[in-house]
Every structure is written in C-alpha cells, then in structure tokens.
Design a protein around this motif. Structure first.
Motif, PDB file in Angstrom:
ATOM      1  N   LEU A 119      34.340 -50.654  -4.670  1.00 34.13           N
ATOM      2  CA  LEU A 119      33.258 -50.744  -3.628  1.00 34.13           C
ATOM      3  C   LEU A 119      33.522 -49.518  -2.744  1.00 34.13           C
ATOM      4  O   LEU A 119      34.608 -49.649  -1.945  1.00 34.13           O
ATOM      5  CB  LEU A 119      33.043 -51.973  -2.957  1.00 34.13           C
ATOM      6  CG  LEU A 119      31.891 -52.036  -1.908  1.00 34.13           C
ATOM      7  CD1 LEU A 119      30.653 -51.720  -2.603  1.00 34.13           C
ATOM      8  CD2 LEU A 119      32.102 -53.387  -0.936  1.00 34.13           C
ATOM      9  N   ARG A 120      32.425 -48.543  -2.458  1.00 36.83           N
ATOM     10  CA  ARG A 120      33.000 -47.471  -1.485  1.00 36.83           C
ATOM     11  C   ARG A 120      32.275 -47.873  -0.233  1.00 36.83           C
ATOM     12  O   ARG A 120      31.372 -48.545  -0.099  1.00 36.83           O
ATOM     13  CB  ARG A 120      32.274 -46.156  -1.994  1.00 36.83           C
ATOM     14  CG  ARG A 120      33.100 -45.824  -3.716  1.00 36.83           C
ATOM     15  CD  ARG A 120      32.605 -44.559  -4.309  1.00 36.83           C
ATOM     16  NE  ARG A 120      33.290 -43.472  -3.540  1.00 36.83           N
ATOM     17  CZ  ARG A 120      33.498 -42.212  -4.022  1.00 36.83           C
ATOM     18  NH1 ARG A 120      32.736 -41.912  -5.071  1.00 36.83           N
ATOM     19  NH2 ARG A 120      34.067 -41.351  -3.345  1.00 36.83           N
ATOM     20  N   ARG A 121      32.773 -47.118   0.638  1.00 37.48           N
ATOM     21  CA  ARG A 121      32.428 -47.370   2.163  1.00 37.48           C
ATOM     22  C   ARG A 121      30.803 -47.141   2.199  1.00 37.48           C
ATOM     23  O   ARG A 121      30.250 -47.719   3.024  1.00 37.48           O
ATOM     24  CB  ARG A 121      32.873 -46.551   3.201  1.00 37.48           C
ATOM     25  CG  ARG A 121      32.525 -46.636   4.584  1.00 37.48           C
ATOM     26  CD  ARG A 121      33.709 -45.859   5.574  1.00 37.48           C
ATOM     27  NE  ARG A 121      35.051 -46.500   5.422  1.00 37.48           N
ATOM     28  CZ  ARG A 121      35.926 -45.646   4.854  1.00 37.48           C
ATOM     29  NH1 ARG A 121      35.663 -44.452   4.384  1.00 37.48           N
ATOM     30  NH2 ARG A 121      37.307 -46.137   4.653  1.00 37.48           N
ATOM     31  N   THR A 122      30.373 -46.009   1.460  1.00 33.63           N
ATOM     32  CA  THR A 122      28.822 -45.761   1.320  1.00 33.63           C
ATOM     33  C   THR A 122      27.727 -46.762   0.584  1.00 33.63           C
ATOM     34  O   THR A 122      26.722 -46.815   1.006  1.00 33.63           O
ATOM     35  CB  THR A 122      28.512 -44.582   0.616  1.00 33.63           C
ATOM     36  OG1 THR A 122      28.961 -44.876  -0.967  1.00 33.63           O
ATOM     37  CG2 THR A 122      29.274 -43.353   1.253  1.00 33.63           C
ATOM     38  N   GLY A 123      28.652 -47.715  -0.142  1.00 34.02           N
ATOM     39  CA  GLY A 123      27.689 -48.942  -0.536  1.00 34.02           C
ATOM     40  C   GLY A 123      27.592 -48.422  -2.238  1.00 34.02           C
ATOM     41  O   GLY A 123      27.138 -49.430  -2.842  1.00 34.02           O
ATOM     42  N   ALA A 124      28.143 -47.292  -2.395  1.00 36.74           N
ATOM     43  CA  ALA A 124      28.171 -47.054  -3.747  1.00 36.74           C
ATOM     44  C   ALA A 124      29.284 -47.682  -4.390  1.00 36.74           C
ATOM     45  O   ALA A 124      30.303 -48.118  -4.060  1.00 36.74           O
ATOM     46  CB  ALA A 124      28.273 -45.430  -4.187  1.00 36.74           C
ATOM     47  N   VAL A 125      29.187 -47.981  -5.860  1.00 34.01           N
ATOM     48  CA  VAL A 125      30.280 -48.635  -6.658  1.00 34.01           C
ATOM     49  C   VAL A 125      30.620 -47.552  -7.822  1.00 34.01           C
ATOM     50  O   VAL A 125      29.891 -47.014  -8.362  1.00 34.01           O
ATOM     51  CB  VAL A 125      29.797 -49.871  -7.392  1.00 34.01           C
ATOM     52  CG1 VAL A 125      30.889 -50.694  -8.132  1.00 34.01           C
ATOM     53  CG2 VAL A 125      29.542 -50.749  -6.162  1.00 34.01           C
ATOM     54  N   ALA A 126      31.910 -47.482  -8.009  1.00 37.21           N
ATOM     55  CA  ALA A 126      32.690 -46.697  -9.099  1.00 37.21           C
ATOM     56  C   ALA A 126      33.559 -47.584 -10.060  1.00 37.21           C
ATOM     57  O   ALA A 126      34.000 -48.455  -9.509  1.00 37.21           O
ATOM     58  CB  ALA A 126      33.083 -45.396  -8.691  1.00 37.21           C
ATOM     59  N   CYS A 127      33.322 -47.451 -11.547  1.00 40.28           N
ATOM     60  CA  CYS A 127      34.198 -48.281 -12.003  1.00 40.28           C
ATOM     61  C   CYS A 127      34.728 -47.290 -13.356  1.00 40.28           C
ATOM     62  O   CYS A 127      34.315 -46.321 -13.526  1.00 40.28           O
ATOM     63  CB  CYS A 127      33.249 -49.279 -13.019  1.00 40.28           C
ATOM     64  SG  CYS A 127      32.514 -50.373 -11.939  1.00 40.28           S
ATOM     65  N   TRP A 128      35.986 -48.038 -13.728  1.00 32.94           N
ATOM     66  CA  TRP A 128      36.659 -47.273 -14.906  1.00 32.94           C
ATOM     67  C   TRP A 128      37.431 -48.186 -15.673  1.00 32.94           C
ATOM     68  O   TRP A 128      37.735 -49.299 -15.227  1.00 32.94           O
ATOM     69  CB  TRP A 128      37.585 -46.085 -14.458  1.00 32.94           C
ATOM     70  CG  TRP A 128      38.765 -46.628 -13.658  1.00 32.94           C
ATOM     71  CD1 TRP A 128      40.050 -46.582 -13.881  1.00 32.94           C
ATOM     72  CD2 TRP A 128      38.801 -47.031 -12.095  1.00 32.94           C
ATOM     73  NE1 TRP A 128      40.871 -47.145 -12.738  1.00 32.94           N
ATOM     74  CE2 TRP A 128      40.149 -47.515 -11.673  1.00 32.94           C
ATOM     75  CE3 TRP A 128      37.600 -47.105 -11.329  1.00 32.94           C
ATOM     76  CZ2 TRP A 128      40.624 -47.692 -10.491  1.00 32.94           C
ATOM     77  CZ3 TRP A 128      37.895 -47.433  -9.963  1.00 32.94           C
ATOM     78  CH2 TRP A 128      39.379 -47.685  -9.453  1.00 32.94           C
ATOM     79  N   GLY A 129      37.408 -47.972 -17.132  1.00 36.82           N
ATOM     80  CA  GLY A 129      38.129 -48.940 -17.930  1.00 36.82           C
ATOM     81  C   GLY A 129      39.524 -48.375 -18.706  1.00 36.82           C
ATOM     82  O   GLY A 129      39.992 -47.359 -18.281  1.00 36.82           O
TER      83      GLY A 129
ATOM     84  N   THR B 179      41.951 -40.519  -9.352  1.00 36.02           N
ATOM     85  CA  THR B 179      41.061 -39.579  -8.714  1.00 36.02           C
ATOM     86  C   THR B 179      39.542 -39.920  -8.583  1.00 36.02           C
ATOM     87  O   THR B 179      38.964 -40.769  -9.082  1.00 36.02           O
ATOM     88  CB  THR B 179      40.975 -38.455  -9.997  1.00 36.02           C
ATOM     89  OG1 THR B 179      42.365 -38.226 -10.361  1.00 36.02           O
ATOM     90  CG2 THR B 179      40.060 -37.225  -9.714  1.00 36.02           C
ATOM     91  N   GLY B 180      38.917 -39.251  -7.511  1.00 37.62           N
ATOM     92  CA  GLY B 180      37.511 -39.262  -7.293  1.00 37.62           C
ATOM     93  C   GLY B 180      37.202 -40.559  -6.124  1.00 37.62           C
ATOM     94  O   GLY B 180      35.830 -40.835  -5.844  1.00 37.62           O
ATOM     95  N   VAL B 181      38.268 -41.273  -5.682  1.00 34.88           N
ATOM     96  CA  VAL B 181      37.797 -42.570  -4.800  1.00 34.88           C
ATOM     97  C   VAL B 181      38.762 -42.156  -3.547  1.00 34.88           C
ATOM     98  O   VAL B 181      40.017 -42.700  -3.691  1.00 34.88           O
ATOM     99  CB  VAL B 181      38.061 -43.902  -5.460  1.00 34.88           C
ATOM    100  CG1 VAL B 181      37.905 -45.086  -4.627  1.00 34.88           C
ATOM    101  CG2 VAL B 181      37.066 -43.871  -6.810  1.00 34.88           C
ATOM    102  N   ALA B 182      37.970 -42.017  -2.588  1.00 36.02           N
ATOM    103  CA  ALA B 182      38.897 -41.867  -1.313  1.00 36.02           C
ATOM    104  C   ALA B 182      38.416 -42.662  -0.066  1.00 36.02           C
ATOM    105  O   ALA B 182      38.838 -42.540   0.855  1.00 36.02           O
ATOM    106  CB  ALA B 182      39.143 -40.284  -0.915  1.00 36.02           C
ATOM    107  N   ASP B 183      37.262 -43.356  -0.437  1.00 33.63           N
ATOM    108  CA  ASP B 183      36.607 -44.420   0.700  1.00 33.63           C
ATOM    109  C   ASP B 183      36.259 -45.711   0.181  1.00 33.63           C
ATOM    110  O   ASP B 183      35.409 -46.165   0.616  1.00 33.63           O
ATOM    111  CB  ASP B 183      35.362 -43.448   0.912  1.00 33.63           C
ATOM    112  CG  ASP B 183      34.612 -43.217  -0.019  1.00 33.63           C
ATOM    113  OD1 ASP B 183      34.878 -43.475  -1.325  1.00 33.63           O
ATOM    114  OD2 ASP B 183      33.085 -43.106   0.099  1.00 33.63           O
ATOM    115  N   ALA B 184      37.340 -46.276  -0.447  1.00 28.69           N
ATOM    116  CA  ALA B 184      37.050 -47.702  -1.103  1.00 28.69           C
ATOM    117  C   ALA B 184      37.281 -48.499  -0.015  1.00 28.69           C
ATOM    118  O   ALA B 184      38.152 -48.503   0.957  1.00 28.69           O
ATOM    119  CB  ALA B 184      38.040 -48.031  -2.316  1.00 28.69           C
TER     120      ALA B 184
END
Length: 236
Positions: free
Chosen positions: A153-163, A125-130
């Motif tokens: 790593l997202r296309r925008t240059g943002a990064v999202a992590c989950w554990g 959920t929440g990552v559609a542009d990696a």
C-alpha cells in the motif's frame, strides 16, 4: 509462542519438538509487530530493529547465513522497520523510509531482481513510499502448483503487487488486469484511494477512503463478495 518447534521457530532457545503451552521468545523487548510464517517468525522490537528466528534453509532470517536459529537474530543491514510480511522461505520488511526490502528464496526475482537466494535484504524496485506490505499464498486448484505473492500500500492510496512461482498471477490476484507473472511491482488497476489492504490465499482486498471495499483474485467460492464465482484480475 507454542506449537511445533523442530526448527526453533518458537524462539525459546530450544528445538524441543512441540510445546503445548506458551514459552517466552528470548531477548525481545519493545515489540510493536509480530508475524509468524510456516517455520520462522519475525518481530519488530525496540527502535524498529527487525529480529527473526526459526528455519533458515533459504536465508529467510536475513542474517547472511542459512543456519536455523532457535532464538531471535538481527536482520542484517536494515534501517528501522514499520512492518514485516513472511511465509515459508521468504520475508519482506517495510522500512520507516517507505522502501520494501525482501530476502530468502528468490526463484523468480521477487526478492529484488536476479534469481539467486538472498541472504540479506534487497530493495524492491519501484516502491519507495509504502505504508504497508502484505504477503499471500495459495495454489492452483488444477495443477497444485504453489504461489507466494505480495502487495504494498503506497502513501498515495495506490497499491502495487508482484508475484512469485509459476502460478504467481493465475487467478488475477495481482490485480493489474492480467494473469501475467510479475517479478517487480505492478499497479493494481484503478485503485488510487486505498487506506488499508489485506492479502490471503489468492485473494486481495482494499478498504477505500469512502469506506467501501474492493477485492480481486480467486473467486471459486464467491470469496470476492461480488455475487459471482468469476475470478477477477482487477478490483471489483
């Protein structure tokens, strides 16, 4: 591949215990990416098809079974893939559509919600542009409890992590400014212009567009390079 082969992780069609010289993985052509975990491995082959082999106790091969495979099998229900990340009992693939999908062991919902073992890919959920996905592992030095976690790593240059696991963010390795466990992706604080990420142990680093680097997570040996041995829960 070469080394241990008790679960068929060398992919040569056998379970001969050890190979001290390379053997060819069966039925693979046009490989563009190869990743090995603890006892299984995956490759992106011709047309972006993801194929995995080796141990399958927790359905980490993604073929809707828990049968070990000594030769590559196709991961079920996947569009063409551009990257793959794996360790021990869990696997994630990054599709050409930018979606991250995971399968295998799922005790904390890290494989797409719920806590049941995922025998086929489930979308995160929440990552559609990696554009990249990386997986790290580590353990809490005090308790010995293990952790397995991942960043996109997202296309925008943002990064999202989950554990995953009880120590999934004990060192701040998710980079969201907390030490709170996350079963779904949380944005890394203040990071909006990354061009590359790497995740290993309980540390993550990103290369930014201006060619500077930032890191976060465990720092007991100074591995973040910031001149201290203080853990960081946000990029430094």
């Amino acid at each position: 591949c070469w080394g241990r082969n008790q679960s068929g992780q060398l992919g040569d069609g056998s379970t001969v215990a050890n190979r001290s010289a390379p053997v060819e993985v069966m039925s693979l052509t046009g490989v563009t990416e190869l990743r090995a975990g603890m006892r299984h491995a995956c490759a992106i082959a011709t047309g972006g098809q993801l194929r995995c082999w080796g141990e399958n106790t927790y359905a980490q091969l993604g073929d809707a079974t828990n049968t070990n495979r000594a030769a590559p099998v196709v991961v079920a229900d996947l569009s063409p893939q551009r990257a793959v990340a794996l360790y021990l009992h869990h696997t994630c693939g990054l599709g050409a559509d930018g979606r991250v999908r995971c399968w295998g062991n799922n005790p904390y919902g890290e494989g797409g919600g719920g806590t049941e073992v995922r025998s086929t890919p489930a979308a995160i959920t929440g990552v559609a542009d990696a554009v990249d996905v990386q997986q790290g592992t580590g353990s809490n030095a005090a308790t010995g409890a293990g952790t397995s976690w991942r960043c996109a790593l997202r296309r925008t240059g943002a990064v999202a992590c989950w554990g995953s696991a009880s120590q999934g963010n004990s060192s701040g390795q998710l980079g969201d400014g907390t030490t709170t466990q996350r079963a779904t992706p949380a944005p890394v604080t203040g990071l909006t212009d990354a061009t590359q990420i790497t995740v290993a142990g309980s540390v993550a680093c990103a290369l930014k567009r201006d060619q500077t680097a930032v890191c976060w997570g465990l720092n007991n040996y100074g591995q973040l390079g910031d001149g201290t041995t203080t853990n960081r829960n946000a990029p430094t």
